[in-house]
Enzyme design. Structure first.
Site, PDB file in Angstrom:
ATOM      1  N   SER A   1      -2.726  18.466 -39.123  1.00  0.00           N
ATOM      2  CA  SER A   1      -2.516  19.970 -39.358  1.00  0.00           C
ATOM      3  C   SER A   1      -1.457  20.114 -40.601  1.00  0.00           C
ATOM      4  O   SER A   1      -0.640  19.186 -40.817  1.00  0.00           O
ATOM      5  CB  SER A   1      -1.712  20.512 -38.076  1.00  0.00           C
ATOM      6  OG  SER A   1      -1.081  21.647 -38.411  1.00  0.00           O
TER       7      SER A   1
ATOM      8  N   TYR B   1       5.500  18.887 -32.625  1.00  0.00           N
ATOM      9  CA  TYR B   1       4.011  18.957 -33.100  1.00  0.00           C
ATOM     10  C   TYR B   1       3.723  18.454 -34.295  1.00  0.00           C
ATOM     11  O   TYR B   1       2.945  17.686 -34.578  1.00  0.00           O
ATOM     12  CB  TYR B   1       3.529  20.170 -32.787  1.00  0.00           C
ATOM     13  CG  TYR B   1       1.902  20.496 -33.066  1.00  0.00           C
ATOM     14  CD1 TYR B   1       0.971  19.752 -32.428  1.00  0.00           C
ATOM     15  CD2 TYR B   1       1.578  21.356 -34.181  1.00  0.00           C
ATOM     16  CE1 TYR B   1      -0.449  20.168 -32.579  1.00  0.00           C
ATOM     17  CE2 TYR B   1       0.349  21.632 -34.499  1.00  0.00           C
ATOM     18  CZ  TYR B   1      -0.644  20.975 -33.777  1.00  0.00           C
ATOM     19  OH  TYR B   1      -2.028  21.220 -34.278  1.00  0.00           O
TER      20      TYR B   1
ATOM     21  N   LYS C   1       1.728  15.225 -36.161  1.00  0.00           N
ATOM     22  CA  LYS C   1       0.540  15.709 -36.942  1.00  0.00           C
ATOM     23  C   LYS C   1       0.933  15.014 -38.425  1.00  0.00           C
ATOM     24  O   LYS C   1      -0.003  14.466 -38.847  1.00  0.00           O
ATOM     25  CB  LYS C   1       0.283  16.937 -37.189  1.00  0.00           C
ATOM     26  CG  LYS C   1      -0.362  17.799 -35.899  1.00  0.00           C
ATOM     27  CD  LYS C   1      -1.559  17.148 -35.349  1.00  0.00           C
ATOM     28  CE  LYS C   1      -2.394  17.758 -34.290  1.00  0.00           C
ATOM     29  NZ  LYS C   1      -3.555  17.188 -33.737  1.00  0.00           N
TER      30      LYS C   1
HETATM   31  N1  LIG Z   1      -6.056  25.758 -34.117  1.00  0.00           N
HETATM   32  C1  LIG Z   1      -5.372  25.771 -35.019  1.00  0.00           C
HETATM   33  O1  LIG Z   1      -5.043  26.556 -35.651  1.00  0.00           O
HETATM   34  C2  LIG Z   1      -5.182  24.022 -35.446  1.00  0.00           C
HETATM   35  C3  LIG Z   1      -4.702  23.940 -36.709  1.00  0.00           C
HETATM   36  C4  LIG Z   1      -4.442  22.600 -37.140  1.00  0.00           C
HETATM   37  C5  LIG Z   1      -5.046  21.517 -36.233  1.00  0.00           C
HETATM   38  N2  LIG Z   1      -5.452  21.999 -34.944  1.00  0.00           N
HETATM   39  C6  LIG Z   1      -5.957  20.717 -34.312  1.00  0.00           C
HETATM   40  O2  LIG Z   1      -7.208  20.813 -33.888  1.00  0.00           O
HETATM   41  C7  LIG Z   1      -7.315  20.387 -32.680  1.00  0.00           C
HETATM   42  C8  LIG Z   1      -8.211  21.123 -31.799  1.00  0.00           C
HETATM   43  O3  LIG Z   1      -7.549  22.557 -31.690  1.00  0.00           O
HETATM   44  P1  LIG Z   1      -8.343  23.897 -31.128  1.00  0.00           P
HETATM   45  O4  LIG Z   1      -7.346  24.932 -31.982  1.00  0.00           O
HETATM   46  O5  LIG Z   1      -9.674  23.724 -31.409  1.00  0.00           O
HETATM   47  O6  LIG Z   1      -7.781  23.955 -29.822  1.00  0.00           O
HETATM   48  P2  LIG Z   1      -8.338  24.396 -28.231  1.00  0.00           P
HETATM   49  O7  LIG Z   1      -9.426  25.484 -28.653  1.00  0.00           O
HETATM   50  O8  LIG Z   1      -7.164  24.610 -27.381  1.00  0.00           O
HETATM   51  O9  LIG Z   1      -9.395  23.274 -27.698  1.00  0.00           O
HETATM   52  C9  LIG Z   1      -9.046  22.040 -27.481  1.00  0.00           C
HETATM   53  C10 LIG Z   1     -10.024  21.153 -26.871  1.00  0.00           C
HETATM   54  O10 LIG Z   1      -9.246  19.885 -26.486  1.00  0.00           O
HETATM   55  C11 LIG Z   1      -9.409  19.804 -25.113  1.00  0.00           C
HETATM   56  N3  LIG Z   1      -7.976  19.249 -24.632  1.00  0.00           N
HETATM   57  C12 LIG Z   1      -7.015  19.654 -24.761  1.00  0.00           C
HETATM   58  N4  LIG Z   1      -6.088  19.063 -24.286  1.00  0.00           N
HETATM   59  C13 LIG Z   1      -6.766  17.938 -23.946  1.00  0.00           C
HETATM   60  C14 LIG Z   1      -6.320  16.604 -23.499  1.00  0.00           C
HETATM   61  N5  LIG Z   1      -5.103  16.445 -23.296  1.00  0.00           N
HETATM   62  N6  LIG Z   1      -7.120  15.739 -23.163  1.00  0.00           N
HETATM   63  C15 LIG Z   1      -8.606  15.831 -23.241  1.00  0.00           C
HETATM   64  N7  LIG Z   1      -8.752  17.088 -23.811  1.00  0.00           N
HETATM   65  C16 LIG Z   1      -8.080  18.266 -24.109  1.00  0.00           C
HETATM   66  C17 LIG Z   1      -9.418  21.297 -24.474  1.00  0.00           C
HETATM   67  O11 LIG Z   1     -10.400  20.931 -23.405  1.00  0.00           O
HETATM   68  P3  LIG Z   1      -9.395  21.224 -22.038  1.00  0.00           P
HETATM   69  O12 LIG Z   1      -8.315  22.379 -22.141  1.00  0.00           O
HETATM   70  O13 LIG Z   1     -10.594  21.555 -20.865  1.00  0.00           O
HETATM   71  O14 LIG Z   1      -9.054  20.036 -21.938  1.00  0.00           O
HETATM   72  C18 LIG Z   1     -10.459  21.890 -25.676  1.00  0.00           C
HETATM   73  O15 LIG Z   1     -11.820  21.221 -25.465  1.00  0.00           O
HETATM   74  C19 LIG Z   1      -6.042  19.761 -31.958  1.00  0.00           C
HETATM   75  O16 LIG Z   1      -5.977  18.345 -32.526  1.00  0.00           O
HETATM   76  C20 LIG Z   1      -5.135  20.613 -32.940  1.00  0.00           C
HETATM   77  O17 LIG Z   1      -3.761  20.267 -32.837  1.00  0.00           O
HETATM   78  C21 LIG Z   1      -5.742  23.151 -34.553  1.00  0.00           C
END
Ligand SMILES: NC(=O)c1ccc[n+]([C@@H]2O[C@H](COP(=O)([O-])OP(=O)(O)OC[C@H]3O[C@@H](n4cnc5c(N)ncnc54)[C@H](OP(=O)(O)O)[C@@H]3O)[C@@H](O)[C@H]2O)c1
Length: 245
Positions: free
Chosen positions: A137, A150, A154
């Site tokens: 991130s 966090y 990252k």
């Molecule tokens: N969105 C952003 O702005 C952003 C920016 C930079 C980096 N990221 C990174 O991108 C990745 C995905 O983020 P996202 O925004 O797509 O999140 P999201 O929409 O909340 O989706 C998260 C996914 O991971 C699963 N999950 C969450 N905690 C888990 C755990 N402890 N074990 C197994 N599965 C888990 C969730 O399903 P369940 O809830 O059913 O477990 C869901 O499928 C993360 O690593 C995040 O740090 C996101």
């Protein structure tokens, strides 16, 4: 494009958000995917949307028993594994880094960093053949108010990516992506109710969509990136190039 025809990819946290978009992109390019997540119901819905090319195993990313179940499923279902995406990530803390509960800090490291190492190690043991992409991130590149620890996790992902890339070369490439705010459930608190205001800070004038991350991840996983390893690609609509001075 059919860069993933005949290949199998494992995506942690693939039931929604960025992980689901990566799964959809890989399936569109010919892959079979195995996705994980904690909630069976969300996984069932995701698998239904991905058609006949997806299956799922429910569990927590930092649970070794779940990890073993997943690799047994991959072996039984496909007998091969070509790509791993370490996408599952959490941020249960909000506020100054000095105020974080140490137990919460340990949990963030367990899911975001240690689990990334362990999924990669176990995937290699299971016969992973080609490439890994880790979700970092932009919060790992500078001080990030309120999501500070966090960001620490990252930043660790970026260095872990280099360590793994060096150790797994030349057979397996390991890269990362570092997105800024992408519109998912996870990031909602960072933009909801003030999207226009937040978007104004981005030279490209908008926040990220999940496809903005899925496409570069597919590139890094594919043979198009055959001479790229250990890198973190920043995907941020230009956010990090704009000086506030
Ligand atoms: N969105 C952003 O702005 C952003 C920016 C930079 C980096 N990221 C990174 O991108 C990745 C995905 O983020 P996202 O925004 O797509 O999140 P999201 O929409 O909340 O989706 C998260 C996914 O991971 C699963 N999950 C969450 N905690 C888990 C755990 N402890 N074990 C197994 N599965 C888990 C969730 O399903 P369940 O809830 O059913 O477990 C869901 O499928 C993360 O690593 C995040 O740090 C996101």
């Amino acid at each position: 494009m059919d860069r993933f025809t005949g290949r199998v990819a494992l995506i942690t946290g693939g039931s929604r958000g960025i992980g689901f978009a990566i799964a959809r992109r890989l399936v569109a390019e010919g892959a079979d995917v195995v996705i994980t997540g904690r909630k069976q119901e969300s996984l069932d819905a995701a698998v239904a949307q991905l058609g006949g090319h997806a299956s799922a195993v429910a569990g927590k990313a930092d649970d070794p028993v779940h990890r073993a179940d997943v690799f047994a499923h991959v072996a039984a279902q496909h007998g091969r594994l070509d790509h791993l995406v370490n996408n599952a990530g959490i941020n249960p803390a909000w506020g100054p880094v000095l105020d974080i509960d140490p137990g919460v800090a340990h949990k963030i490291l367990a899911v975001n960093v240690i689990a990334t190492l362990e999924w990669t190690r176990d995937a290699v043991t299971a016969g992973l053949t080609r490439s890994v992409v880790n979700l970092s991130s932009v919060s790992g590149l500078s001080a990030s108010p309120n999501i500070s620890f966090y960001g620490v996790s990252k930043a660790a992902i970026m260095n872990l990516t280099m360590q793994l890339a060096e150790e797994l070369a030349p057979s397996i490439r390991v890269n990362a992506v570092a997105p800024a705010v992408v519109k998912t459930d996870f990031a909602r608190a960072l933009y909801e109710g003030r999207e226009a205001e937040v978007s104004a800070g981005y030279p490209l004038g908008r926040l990220g969509d999940v496809e903005d991350v899925a496409a570069p991840v597919a590139f890094l996983l594919s043979d198009d990136a055959a001479w790229i390893t250990g890198q973190t690609i920043v995907i941020d609509g230009g956010l990090s190039i704009r000086s506030l001075v």
